[in-house]
Design a protein around this motif. Structure first.
Motif, mmCIF file in Angstrom:
data_model
loop_
_atom_site.group_PDB
_atom_site.id
_atom_site.type_symbol
_atom_site.label_atom_id
_atom_site.label_comp_id
_atom_site.label_asym_id
_atom_site.label_seq_id
_atom_site.Cartn_x
_atom_site.Cartn_y
_atom_site.Cartn_z
ATOM 1 N N VAL A 149 -3.916 -11.670 -2.339
ATOM 2 C CA VAL A 149 -4.850 -11.202 -3.620
ATOM 3 C C VAL A 149 -4.895 -12.855 -4.546
ATOM 4 N N GLU A 150 -3.736 -13.518 -4.368
ATOM 5 C CA GLU A 150 -4.069 -14.864 -5.139
ATOM 6 C C GLU A 150 -2.982 -15.781 -4.337
ATOM 7 N N LEU B 287 -0.708 -6.636 -10.412
ATOM 8 C CA LEU B 287 -0.097 -8.001 -9.547
ATOM 9 C C LEU B 287 -0.625 -9.066 -10.387
ATOM 10 N N ARG B 288 -1.811 -8.944 -10.983
ATOM 11 C CA ARG B 288 -2.637 -10.425 -11.561
ATOM 12 C C ARG B 288 -1.396 -10.399 -12.809
ATOM 13 N N ASP C 130 -2.876 0.621 -11.580
ATOM 14 C CA ASP C 130 -3.863 -0.025 -10.900
ATOM 15 C C ASP C 130 -3.246 -1.297 -10.297
ATOM 16 N N GLN C 131 -3.036 -1.088 -9.025
ATOM 17 C CA GLN C 131 -2.191 -1.979 -8.303
ATOM 18 C C GLN C 131 -2.609 -3.706 -8.652
ATOM 19 N N GLN C 132 -3.973 -3.907 -8.315
ATOM 20 C CA GLN C 132 -4.431 -5.394 -8.361
ATOM 21 C C GLN C 132 -4.322 -5.764 -9.868
ATOM 22 N N ILE D 258 -0.687 -8.065 -1.165
ATOM 23 C CA ILE D 258 -0.316 -6.730 -0.897
ATOM 24 C C ILE D 258 -0.041 -6.443 0.713
ATOM 25 N N THR E 84 0.774 -1.274 -0.117
ATOM 26 C CA THR E 84 -0.014 0.176 0.102
ATOM 27 C C THR E 84 0.954 1.340 0.037
ATOM 28 N N HIS F 265 -2.400 -8.830 2.678
ATOM 29 C CA HIS F 265 -3.673 -8.958 2.327
ATOM 30 C C HIS F 265 -3.518 -9.833 0.957
#
Ligand SMILES: [Zn+2]
Length: 164
Positions: free
Chosen positions: A162-163, A128-129, A123-125, A151, A90, A160
């Motif tokens: 994400v995957e 990351l994906r 866009d961080q998400q 993250i 973050t 946290h």
């Protein structure tokens, strides 16, 4: 006197207490972590790791660049890595600017950085994906190589998923 005297002094104290190490260069926990250069992140501490446990790859934004892939391939085949965690965080500076912003900033100093790709993160998400997919789909790893994303929250210390 040099810009690094403080570090040399600190190392002298460190080495005086150092008991030597029989660790090998292999990742004892079979882990590689890709994270950001952000100075608030203590990758070993936040994951309960010690020196010798994991390969830590850091760059601006925790991006899976060509050089990160190159390093991961070496880590997998030569250094005992069997799983990869990609861990942006973050409040990352890379999510607050665009490549164009950085080029404009350097231009103000008379420096042309347009030949560099900064891999900024609008866009961080999504980034990351994208980066997880990049590792998963590269043809250079044996399968299956567990790859996860999470993250890190620099305010709370929490990770946290994400995957994962
Ligand atoms: Zn960052």
């Amino acid at each position: 006197m040099s810009e690094f005297d403080d570090l040399l002094a600190a190392n002298a104290e460190y080495a005086a207490r150092f008991s030597g190490s029989d660790l090998s260069g292999r990742a004892a926990r079979g882990l590689a972590v890709v994270t950001c250069m952000d100075s608030r992140i203590d990758p070993l501490g936040l994951l309960g790791l010690a020196p010798g446990d994991a390969k830590i790859l850091r760059n601006a934004g925790a991006r899976v660049t060509d050089d990160v892939l190159r390093t991961l391939v070496l880590a997998v085949y030569l250094l005992g890595v069997e799983r990869v965690l990609v861990m942006p965080h973050t409040d990352c500076g890379m999510s607050k600017v665009t490549d164009a912003d950085v080029h404009a900033l350097t231009q103000e100093q008379g420096v042309d950085t347009r030949s560099l790709e900064f891999h900024t993160v609008p866009d961080q998400q999504a980034a990351l994906r994208h980066d997880l997919t990049r590792i998963r789909t590269t043809p250079f790893f044996p399968h299956p190589l567990p790859v996860g994303g999470a993250i890190y929250d620099v305010r709370t210390g929490q990770l946290h998923p994400v995957e994962l």
